[in-house]
Design an enzyme around this catalytic site. Structure first.
Site, mmCIF file in Angstrom:
data_model
loop_
_atom_site.group_PDB
_atom_site.id
_atom_site.type_symbol
_atom_site.label_atom_id
_atom_site.label_comp_id
_atom_site.label_asym_id
_atom_site.label_seq_id
_atom_site.Cartn_x
_atom_site.Cartn_y
_atom_site.Cartn_z
ATOM 1 N N CYS A 135 38.241 32.588 -5.281
ATOM 2 C CA CYS A 135 37.369 33.176 -4.279
ATOM 3 C C CYS A 135 36.895 32.031 -3.384
ATOM 4 O O CYS A 135 36.283 31.078 -3.861
ATOM 5 C CB CYS A 135 36.186 33.832 -5.000
ATOM 6 S SG CYS A 135 34.899 34.401 -3.907
ATOM 7 N N CYS B 263 25.627 31.645 5.978
ATOM 8 C CA CYS B 263 26.031 32.947 6.506
ATOM 9 C C CYS B 263 24.924 33.481 7.407
ATOM 10 O O CYS B 263 23.740 33.289 7.127
ATOM 11 C CB CYS B 263 26.275 33.911 5.349
ATOM 12 S SG CYS B 263 26.867 35.533 5.878
ATOM 13 N N CYS C 103 21.554 38.623 -1.111
ATOM 14 C CA CYS C 103 22.593 37.592 -1.219
ATOM 15 C C CYS C 103 22.014 36.198 -1.019
ATOM 16 O O CYS C 103 21.273 35.954 -0.065
ATOM 17 C CB CYS C 103 23.681 37.864 -0.183
ATOM 18 S SG CYS C 103 25.017 36.676 -0.223
ATOM 19 N N SER D 23 37.105 40.235 2.391
ATOM 20 C CA SER D 23 35.928 41.092 2.235
ATOM 21 C C SER D 23 34.999 40.946 3.440
ATOM 22 O O SER D 23 34.698 39.834 3.870
ATOM 23 C CB SER D 23 35.185 40.673 0.960
ATOM 24 O OG SER D 23 34.012 41.435 0.801
ATOM 25 N N CYS E 231 27.126 34.964 -5.696
ATOM 26 C CA CYS E 231 27.530 34.316 -4.460
ATOM 27 C C CYS E 231 26.454 33.380 -3.945
ATOM 28 O O CYS E 231 25.319 33.777 -3.781
ATOM 29 C CB CYS E 231 27.774 35.359 -3.386
ATOM 30 S SG CYS E 231 28.965 36.541 -3.877
ATOM 31 N N GLU F 244 30.874 35.284 6.511
ATOM 32 C CA GLU F 244 31.493 36.532 6.952
ATOM 33 C C GLU F 244 32.821 36.167 7.626
ATOM 34 O O GLU F 244 32.830 35.659 8.750
ATOM 35 C CB GLU F 244 30.544 37.268 7.911
ATOM 36 C CG GLU F 244 31.144 38.472 8.614
ATOM 37 C CD GLU F 244 31.925 39.435 7.701
ATOM 38 O OE1 GLU F 244 31.392 39.845 6.652
ATOM 39 O OE2 GLU F 244 33.077 39.744 8.031
ATOM 40 N N CYS G 86 22.053 39.540 4.479
ATOM 41 C CA CYS G 86 21.901 40.612 3.474
ATOM 42 C C CYS G 86 20.794 40.203 2.497
ATOM 43 O O CYS G 86 20.761 39.072 2.026
ATOM 44 C CB CYS G 86 23.213 40.845 2.732
ATOM 45 S SG CYS G 86 24.572 41.341 3.812
ATOM 46 N N GLU H 130 31.088 26.570 -1.685
ATOM 47 C CA GLU H 130 31.539 26.779 -3.052
ATOM 48 C C GLU H 130 32.712 27.737 -3.148
ATOM 49 O O GLU H 130 32.945 28.553 -2.257
ATOM 50 C CB GLU H 130 30.380 27.254 -3.915
ATOM 51 C CG GLU H 130 29.749 28.534 -3.436
ATOM 52 C CD GLU H 130 28.546 28.928 -4.296
ATOM 53 O OE1 GLU H 130 27.615 28.122 -4.422
ATOM 54 O OE2 GLU H 130 28.575 30.037 -4.830
HETATM 55 N N1 SAH Z 1 30.540 38.542 4.107
HETATM 56 C C1 SAH Z 1 31.548 39.135 3.301
HETATM 57 C C2 SAH Z 1 32.066 38.263 2.174
HETATM 58 C C3 SAH Z 1 31.059 37.488 1.377
HETATM 59 S S1 SAH Z 1 30.011 38.329 0.266
HETATM 60 C C4 SAH Z 1 31.078 40.473 2.782
HETATM 61 O O1 SAH Z 1 29.949 40.841 3.048
HETATM 62 O O2 SAH Z 1 31.852 41.170 2.154
HETATM 63 C C5 SAH Z 1 31.013 38.753 -1.098
HETATM 64 C C6 SAH Z 1 30.528 39.957 -1.887
HETATM 65 O O3 SAH Z 1 29.476 39.622 -2.804
HETATM 66 C C7 SAH Z 1 29.963 41.027 -1.004
HETATM 67 O O4 SAH Z 1 30.340 42.297 -1.419
HETATM 68 C C8 SAH Z 1 28.479 40.815 -1.200
HETATM 69 O O5 SAH Z 1 27.786 41.908 -0.765
HETATM 70 C C9 SAH Z 1 28.410 40.519 -2.665
HETATM 71 N N2 SAH Z 1 27.167 39.918 -3.118
HETATM 72 C C10 SAH Z 1 26.387 39.047 -2.469
HETATM 73 N N3 SAH Z 1 25.295 38.745 -3.186
HETATM 74 C C11 SAH Z 1 25.396 39.429 -4.335
HETATM 75 C C12 SAH Z 1 24.575 39.542 -5.492
HETATM 76 N N4 SAH Z 1 23.425 38.877 -5.579
HETATM 77 N N5 SAH Z 1 24.985 40.346 -6.482
HETATM 78 C C13 SAH Z 1 26.155 41.022 -6.391
HETATM 79 N N6 SAH Z 1 26.965 40.957 -5.328
HETATM 80 C C14 SAH Z 1 26.597 40.180 -4.302
#
Ligand code: SAH
Length: 360
Positions: free
Chosen positions: A116, A123, A130, A202, A344, A171, A127, A103
Site C-alpha cells: 500500500c 493530504c 483519518c 482508492s 493510515c 488523494e 476526512c 509511509e
Molecule cells: N484518499 C484516498 C486514499 C487514501 S485513504 C481515499 O480516500 O480513498 C485509504 C483508505 O483508508 C480510505 O478508505 C480511508 O477512508 C481509510 N481510512 C483512513 N483513516 C482510517 C481509519 N482511521 N480507520 C479506517 N480506515 C481509514
C-alpha cells in the site's frame, strides 16, 4: 534539532533524478548526454532491480558510470523506520530528500505480496477519521517517489511484490499525472511488470478525475471511500462530500462498471454510533442495490485526534452477514499488522509529531 538536507542534499538537488523518468524520457535523457538510447533500458532495469547507485550498474562502462554519478541520481527516498509485525506485515516510514515523511505498508496474502503506497505527503481532504489529513497537505509526491516505495520494499524484504494498492496517505486523483506515470512504470516490462489488474487505486470520490481514469485505465481496480449511506452523514465526516454528491458518485461508479465490466470496491469504515446502525446499513444496501460491487467493511482504527470510535468486530461481522444476505458481497478487512501502527497515516503522524516536538 535535526538538520534537514545538509550540503550533500543541496548538491544532490541539482542532479537530474532518473527515477522520475519513464523509459521514453530516460531514452531522451541518454540521447541528450550523447549516449546511445539502448543505455536507457539498461539503467531503467537496474533501477527497478533496486540498486542504490550507478556503481552497481555493472554492464555500463566505468567512465559512463562516473559521468552519470556526476550528473544524475536515482535516489528518492531514504528509509527511516521499519516496523515488523508477527504476521509478516511491514510498515515503512520513508523520508523524502526535502525532509517529508511518507509511509507504506507491505502485506502478505495467500495470492502474493501486496504494498500500500502513499501518493502525497500529507493530504488535503480532511476526512475527520483519518490521521493522514491532520496536518494537511505538504506536497504531491513525484512518480519516482511513489515507485521507490515499491522498489525499496522489495529490496528490504527480498521478496517480489505482485499487487499494489494506492491507498496510503494522500488523494491519488489530486496527483493524477504522477499517479498514471507511476502506474506505467510499475506495469512496464522493463519496470516491475505488474499487471494492471493487480493495481488498485482508492479515491474519496473526485468524480471528474475518476471518469477520466475509467477511460484511460479501465483495467485498474477502483476503490471508493464511501463511509456513509447518504450525503448528510458523509458531509459530517468527509468534506469532499460538499463538492461531490453521493448520487453523482454512485452514477459514476455504475458507469465505471458498465464501461470496464469490472466491479467497484466500496470502503466503509464503521464508526460507532455514526454510520453503523441497522438503519444506516439498510439505507446503504438500498443505494448499492443492483450494482456489481464489493463492500469492504473496516472497523475504524481509532485515531486519537478524531474522538471517533470504531464499531466492534462482532458488529462488523453482523453487518457483513446482513449485506451478504441482501446480495451485496462483503468482507471485513483482515486486521493485518494490528500490533504495529496500523491505521493510515499513524506512523507518519507520530514521526511528524516527534519532529515538531523536537523543534519546539
Ligand atoms: N484518499 C484516498 C486514499 C487514501 S485513504 C481515499 O480516500 O480513498 C485509504 C483508505 O483508508 C480510505 O478508505 C480511508 O477512508 C481509510 N481510512 C483512513 N483513516 C482510517 C481509519 N482511521 N480507520 C479506517 N480506515 C481509514
Amino acid at each position: 534539532m535535526p538538520m534537514i538536507g545538509g550540503t550533500e542534499g543541496i548538491m544532490e538537488k541539482s542532479k537530474t533524478n532518473l527515477k522520475d523518468m519513464s523509459l521514453k524520457e530516460l531514452e531522451g535523457y541518454m540521447k541528450s548526454t550523447g549516449e546511445k538510447t539502448f543505455r536507457a533500458k539498461q539503467v531503467f532495469q537496474w533501477m527497478y532491480r533496486g540498486v542504490s547507485g550507478f556503481d552497481e550498474m555493472t554492464d555500463l562502462s566505468k567512465p559512463m558510470r562516473d559521468k552519470l554519478e556526476q550528473e544524475a541520481t536515482i535516489s528518492c527516498l531514504s528509509l527511516d523506520t521499519v516496523q515488523k509485525s508477527e504476521d509478516g506485515t511491514r510498515k515503512y516510514l520513508f523520508r523524502t530528500r526535502d525532509g517529508n515523511h511518507i509511509e507504506s505498508v507491505f502485506m502478505k496474502y495467500k495470492y502474493g505480496n501486496s504494498i500500500c503506497v502513499s501518493s502525497q505527503a500529507g493530504c488535503a481532504m480532511g476526512c475527520k477519521f483519518c490521521a493522514s489529513g491532520v496536518d494537511g497537505l505538504a506536497r504531491d509526491l513525484t512518480a519516482g517517489e511513489i515507485a521507490d516505495q515499491v522498489i525499496q520494499a522489495e529490496n528490504e524484504t527480498g521478496e517480489k511484490i505482485s499487487h499494489i494498492v494506492v491507498m496510503g496517505t494522500g488523494e491519488p486523483f489530486n496527483n493524477y499525472d504522477a499517479l498514471i506515470k507511476f502506474i506505467d512504470m510499475m506495469h512496464a516490462e522493463e519496470g516491475l511488470g505488474i499487471g494492471l489488474r493487480n493495481i488498485t487505486v482508492s479515491t474519496c470520490g473526485i468524480i471528474p478525475v475518476m471518469e477520466k481514469f475509467t477511460e484511460e485505465y479501465p483495467q485498474v481496480n477502483l476503490a471508493i471511500s464511501l463511509h456513509a449511506p447518504n450525503d448528510r452523514i458523509r458531509k459530517e465526516i468527509m468534506p469532499v462530500a460538499e463538492s461531490f454528491g453521493m448520487d453523482e458518485l454512485l452514477t459514476a461508479c455504475r458507469e465505471h462498471v458498465k464501461k470496464t465490466g469490472r466491479r467497484v470496491t466500496f470502503e466503509y469504515a464503521l464508526i460507532r454510533g455514526l454510520n453503523d446502525s441497522d438503519r444506516n446499513i439498510s439505507e446503504l444496501a438500498g443505494r448499492l442495490r443492483g450494482m456489481i460491487c464489493h463492500v469492504n467493511l473496516i472497523p475504524l482504527n481509532s485515531v486519537k485526534e478524531s474522538g471517533l470510535r470504531g464499531s466492534t468486530r462482532k458488529r462488523a461481522m453482523d453487518i457483513a452477514e446482513y449485506l451478504d444476505g441482501r446480495g451485496i458481497p462483503c468482507t471485513v478487512r483482515r486486521e493485518l499488522g494490528s500490533d504495529i501502527d496500523a491505521a493510515c497515516g499513524q506512523l507518519r503522524l507520530s514521526r511528524e509529531t516527534e519532529i515538531n516536538d523536537e523543534n519546539h
